[in-house]
Design a protein around this motif. Structure first.
Motif, short mmCIF file in Angstrom:
data_model
loop_
_atom_site.label_atom_id
_atom_site.label_comp_id
_atom_site.label_asym_id
_atom_site.label_seq_id
_atom_site.Cartn_x
_atom_site.Cartn_y
_atom_site.Cartn_z
N ALA A 1 0.95 -1.08 -0.05
CA ALA A 1 0.14 -0.02 -0.10
C ALA A 1 0.91 1.25 0.06
O ALA A 1 0.55 2.24 -0.56
CB ALA A 1 -0.79 -0.02 1.12
N ALA A 2 1.97 1.31 0.69
CA ALA A 2 2.94 2.35 0.89
C ALA A 2 3.52 2.62 -0.56
O ALA A 2 3.62 3.58 -1.15
CB ALA A 2 3.79 2.38 1.77
N LEU A 3 4.02 1.51 -1.25
CA LEU A 3 4.58 1.75 -2.57
C LEU A 3 3.51 2.17 -3.58
O LEU A 3 4.06 3.17 -4.39
CB LEU A 3 5.22 0.24 -2.88
CG LEU A 3 6.42 -0.09 -2.06
CD1 LEU A 3 6.70 -1.44 -2.64
CD2 LEU A 3 7.42 0.77 -2.54
N ALA A 4 2.39 1.92 -3.25
CA ALA A 4 1.33 2.22 -4.35
C ALA A 4 0.89 3.72 -4.12
O ALA A 4 0.83 4.46 -5.08
CB ALA A 4 -0.17 1.40 -4.33
N ALA A 5 0.98 4.10 -2.55
CA ALA A 5 0.59 5.56 -2.81
C ALA A 5 1.77 6.09 -3.05
O ALA A 5 1.67 7.50 -3.32
CB ALA A 5 0.40 5.91 -1.10
N LEU A 6 3.08 5.91 -2.52
CA LEU A 6 4.19 6.82 -3.16
C LEU A 6 4.19 6.65 -4.63
O LEU A 6 4.76 7.86 -5.39
CB LEU A 6 5.70 6.14 -2.90
CG LEU A 6 5.94 5.91 -1.37
CD1 LEU A 6 7.21 5.24 -0.94
CD2 LEU A 6 6.11 7.55 -0.88
N ASP A 7 3.94 5.59 -5.57
CA ASP A 7 3.87 5.68 -6.95
C ASP A 7 2.87 6.82 -7.71
O ASP A 7 2.86 7.18 -8.43
CB ASP A 7 3.68 4.24 -7.40
CG ASP A 7 3.73 4.10 -8.93
OD1 ASP A 7 4.87 4.56 -9.38
OD2 ASP A 7 2.81 3.61 -9.62
N LEU A 8 1.58 6.61 -6.88
CA LEU A 8 0.71 7.76 -7.10
C LEU A 8 1.16 9.15 -6.86
O LEU A 8 0.90 9.87 -7.66
CB LEU A 8 -0.61 7.49 -6.58
CG LEU A 8 -1.41 6.25 -6.86
CD1 LEU A 8 -2.68 5.93 -5.81
CD2 LEU A 8 -1.88 6.50 -8.22
#
Length: 88
Positions: A35-42
């Motif tokens: 989830a953190a990686l997805a948020a950082l990617d967004l």
């Protein structure tokens, strides 16, 4: 009669419970890291591999270290080992 972690059956049960706790926390940590990686990617777009490794180490390492140490505290307290140390 052996108490707490001195009793082989109690010790085996406590370690099984500890390993089960760590397995659940590893699964939860994996979800948090993803989830953190997805948020950082967004927020920042495609991430460099160094950033991905830093996020995995930061988020995952912190969560797993916390789970391991707190699990040991719960195991020590739950088996009566803390009280054994205080006996004189």
């Amino acid at each position: 009669m052996a108490d707490g972690l001195d009793d082989p059956a109690a010790r085996a049960h406590a370690w099984r419970r500890y390993r089960r706790l760590l397995r659940w926390m590893a699964l939860f940590t994996l979800l948090v890291v993803l989830a953190a990686l997805a948020a950082l990617d967004l927020m920042f777009g495609p991430l460099h591999w160094v950033t991905v490794l830093a996020a995995i180490g930061g988020f995952g390492g912190t969560a797993m270290l916390t789970a391991a140490l707190m699990g040991l505290v719960f195991m020590s307290s739950g088996t009566g080992h803390d009280e054994d140390v205080d006996r004189r």
